[in-house]
Design a protein around this motif. Structure first.
Motif, PDB file in Angstrom:
ATOM      1  N   TYR B  35      34.864 -50.447  11.993  1.00  0.00           N
ATOM      2  CA  TYR B  35      35.730 -49.631  12.821  1.00  0.00           C
ATOM      3  C   TYR B  35      34.893 -48.625  13.605  1.00  0.00           C
ATOM      4  O   TYR B  35      33.844 -48.165  13.123  1.00  0.00           O
ATOM      5  CB  TYR B  35      36.748 -48.852  11.960  1.00  0.00           C
ATOM      6  CG  TYR B  35      37.752 -49.721  11.233  1.00  0.00           C
ATOM      7  CD1 TYR B  35      37.431 -50.330  10.028  1.00  0.00           C
ATOM      8  CD2 TYR B  35      39.026 -49.924  11.755  1.00  0.00           C
ATOM      9  CE1 TYR B  35      38.347 -51.128   9.357  1.00  0.00           C
ATOM     10  CE2 TYR B  35      39.959 -50.714  11.088  1.00  0.00           C
ATOM     11  CZ  TYR B  35      39.613 -51.310   9.893  1.00  0.00           C
ATOM     12  OH  TYR B  35      40.526 -52.102   9.235  1.00  0.00           O
ATOM     13  N   GLN B  37      35.265 -44.839  15.363  1.00  0.00           N
ATOM     14  CA  GLN B  37      36.132 -43.674  15.417  1.00  0.00           C
ATOM     15  C   GLN B  37      35.546 -42.635  16.368  1.00  0.00           C
ATOM     16  O   GLN B  37      34.548 -41.987  16.051  1.00  0.00           O
ATOM     17  CB  GLN B  37      36.341 -43.069  14.027  1.00  0.00           C
ATOM     18  CG  GLN B  37      37.355 -41.937  14.014  1.00  0.00           C
ATOM     19  CD  GLN B  37      37.689 -41.456  12.614  1.00  0.00           C
ATOM     20  OE1 GLN B  37      36.921 -41.615  11.673  1.00  0.00           O
ATOM     21  NE2 GLN B  37      38.890 -40.860  12.464  1.00  0.00           N
ATOM     22  N   GLY B  42      41.937 -41.744  15.585  1.00  0.00           N
ATOM     23  CA  GLY B  42      41.917 -42.614  14.419  1.00  0.00           C
ATOM     24  C   GLY B  42      40.927 -43.747  14.623  1.00  0.00           C
ATOM     25  O   GLY B  42      40.556 -44.073  15.742  1.00  0.00           O
ATOM     26  N   PRO B  43      40.466 -44.351  13.537  1.00  0.00           N
ATOM     27  CA  PRO B  43      39.525 -45.480  13.659  1.00  0.00           C
ATOM     28  C   PRO B  43      40.146 -46.657  14.417  1.00  0.00           C
ATOM     29  O   PRO B  43      41.348 -46.908  14.297  1.00  0.00           O
ATOM     30  CB  PRO B  43      39.256 -45.859  12.205  1.00  0.00           C
ATOM     31  CG  PRO B  43      39.578 -44.624  11.409  1.00  0.00           C
ATOM     32  CD  PRO B  43      40.713 -43.975  12.140  1.00  0.00           C
ATOM     33  N   PHE B  45      39.704 -50.832  15.130  1.00  0.00           N
ATOM     34  CA  PHE B  45      39.149 -52.053  14.546  1.00  0.00           C
ATOM     35  C   PHE B  45      38.213 -52.739  15.530  1.00  0.00           C
ATOM     36  O   PHE B  45      38.584 -53.005  16.687  1.00  0.00           O
ATOM     37  CB  PHE B  45      40.305 -52.977  14.176  1.00  0.00           C
ATOM     38  CG  PHE B  45      39.917 -54.334  13.688  1.00  0.00           C
ATOM     39  CD1 PHE B  45      40.118 -55.460  14.466  1.00  0.00           C
ATOM     40  CD2 PHE B  45      39.352 -54.498  12.429  1.00  0.00           C
ATOM     41  CE1 PHE B  45      39.793 -56.720  14.013  1.00  0.00           C
ATOM     42  CE2 PHE B  45      39.014 -55.757  11.963  1.00  0.00           C
ATOM     43  CZ  PHE B  45      39.229 -56.869  12.756  1.00  0.00           C
ATOM     44  N   GLN B  48      36.134 -58.223  11.821  1.00  0.00           N
ATOM     45  CA  GLN B  48      36.157 -58.430  10.381  1.00  0.00           C
ATOM     46  C   GLN B  48      35.414 -59.715  10.044  1.00  0.00           C
ATOM     47  O   GLN B  48      35.494 -60.703  10.787  1.00  0.00           O
ATOM     48  CB  GLN B  48      37.596 -58.543   9.882  1.00  0.00           C
ATOM     49  CG  GLN B  48      37.741 -58.727   8.376  1.00  0.00           C
ATOM     50  CD  GLN B  48      39.191 -58.932   7.976  1.00  0.00           C
ATOM     51  OE1 GLN B  48      39.740 -60.024   8.034  1.00  0.00           O
ATOM     52  NE2 GLN B  48      39.837 -57.842   7.566  1.00  0.00           N
ATOM     53  N   ASN B  55      36.355 -63.234  11.193  1.00  0.00           N
ATOM     54  CA  ASN B  55      37.737 -63.552  10.875  1.00  0.00           C
ATOM     55  C   ASN B  55      38.728 -62.854  11.789  1.00  0.00           C
ATOM     56  O   ASN B  55      39.925 -62.949  11.591  1.00  0.00           O
ATOM     57  CB  ASN B  55      38.023 -63.163   9.420  1.00  0.00           C
ATOM     58  CG  ASN B  55      39.395 -63.585   8.967  1.00  0.00           C
ATOM     59  OD1 ASN B  55      39.768 -64.751   9.061  1.00  0.00           O
ATOM     60  ND2 ASN B  55      40.199 -62.626   8.520  1.00  0.00           N
ATOM     61  N   LEU B  90      32.414 -46.958  10.988  1.00  0.00           N
ATOM     62  CA  LEU B  90      32.821 -47.091   9.591  1.00  0.00           C
ATOM     63  C   LEU B  90      32.876 -48.551   9.202  1.00  0.00           C
ATOM     64  O   LEU B  90      33.335 -49.395   9.977  1.00  0.00           O
ATOM     65  CB  LEU B  90      34.225 -46.493   9.401  1.00  0.00           C
ATOM     66  CG  LEU B  90      34.380 -45.005   9.684  1.00  0.00           C
ATOM     67  CD1 LEU B  90      35.825 -44.676  10.030  1.00  0.00           C
ATOM     68  CD2 LEU B  90      33.923 -44.198   8.476  1.00  0.00           C
TER      69      LEU B  90
END
Lengths: 111, 114
Positions: B35, B37, B42-43, B45, B48, B55, B90
Motif C-alpha cells: 500500500y 499512504q 488512508g493507504p 492498494f 497483492q 493476484n 506499507l
C-alpha cells in the motif's frame, strides 16, 4: 467496492466507552465488515471483523445492524493509547484482494 | 503478534532514480499486499501477491512492480521516481485470500523523492 461513511473525527474522555459509527448502505450479502486502526507513525492494526452477528474480542466489540447497512465499533474503556484513525472497511467474502481505506475517523482521547 | 518487518525505515531518493523496498512477512503467510499512504490520507492498494504470483493490482502504473519469494519476503520496486511517489509504503501479510483473513501490517518505509 461498496463504500463506507464515517465521521471525520470524534472525541472521548479517558476510561469512558466510545462508539464509532460506520454506514455502509450498499453492502452486499458477501461482504465482511472489518475495522482497522492506525496509531501515529505506525502501520494499520487489525481490530475486529464480522459478517452478520455481533462480535467481541480483547480489543473491542462490533455491533452490526440487523439490515447490515451500518455498524458500530465499541471501545469499552478508552485509553490514551486508543487515540488513532479508525477505518471501517468492507471486504468481499470470496477474495480478500485488497483493503479499500477511506478517510476514517480520527479519535481523540482526552485525559 | 504482527511480526511483519520492513526495510529501510526511511529513504531519500532523487527524481528519476529507482528504489527497492523490502518486507518480511509473518511465517506461514502466503499473501502479501503493498500500500502507498500519502500524508494525511488512508493507504491505497498497489498490488497483492499470493504464493509468488501477482493476484491483483490497484490503479498504479507499471513502473511499480513487485516480487514475492518462497521465504516469505517480498519487494516493491519503483522505477523512474517522481516527486508524487513520496509517501509511506506499507506491506501487509495474511494467511490466504479469505475475506475474513486479518492483514498484518509492517511499520512502513518512508520514501522521500527530491
Amino acid at each position: 467496492d461498496a463504500k463506507t461513511t464515517q465521521p471525520n473525527s470524534m472525541e472521548s474522555n479517558e476510561e469512558e466507552p466510545v462508539h464509532l459509527p460506520c454506514n455502509h448502505s450498499t453492502i452486499s450479502g458477501t461482504d465482511y465488515i472489518h475495522w482497522y486502526r492506525q496509531l501515529p507513525s505506525q502501520g494499520p492494526e487489525y481490530v475486529i471483523h464480522g459478517l452478520t452477528s455481533n462480535v467481541n474480542n480483547r480489543m473491542a466489540s462490533l455491533a452490526i445492524a440487523e439490515d447490515r447497512k451500518s455498524s458500530t465499533l465499541i471501545l469499552h474503556r478508552a485509553t490514551l493509547r486508543d487515540a488513532a484513525v479508525y477505518y471501517c472497511i468492507l471486504v468481499l467474502r470470496g477474495s480478500a484482494r485488497q483493503l479499500t481505506f477511506g478517510s476514517g475517523t480520527q479519535l481523540t482521547v482526552l485525559p | 503478534e504482527t511480526g511483519v518487518t520492513q526495510s529501510p525505515t526511511h529513504l531519500i531518493k532523487t527524481r528519476g532514480q529507482q528504489v527497492t523496498l523490502r518486507c518480511s512477512s509473518q511465517s506461514g503467510h502466503n499473501t502479501v499486499s503493498w500500500y502507498q499512504q500519502a500524508l494525511g490520507q488512508g493507504p491505497q492498494f498497489i498490488f497483492q501477491y499470493y504464493r509468488e504470483e501477482e493476484n491483483g493490482r490497484g490503479n498504479f502504473p507499471p513502473r511499480f512492480s513487485g516480487l514475492q519469494f518462497p521465504n516469505y519476503s517480498s519487494e516493491l520496486n519503483v522505477n523512474a521516481l517522481e516527486l508524487d511517489d513520496s509517501a509511506l509504503y506499507l506491506c501487509a501479510s495474511s494467511l490466504g485470500l479469505a475475506g475474513n483473513d486479518e492483514q498484518y501490517f509492517g511499520p512502513g518505509t518512508r520514501l522521500t523523492v527530491t
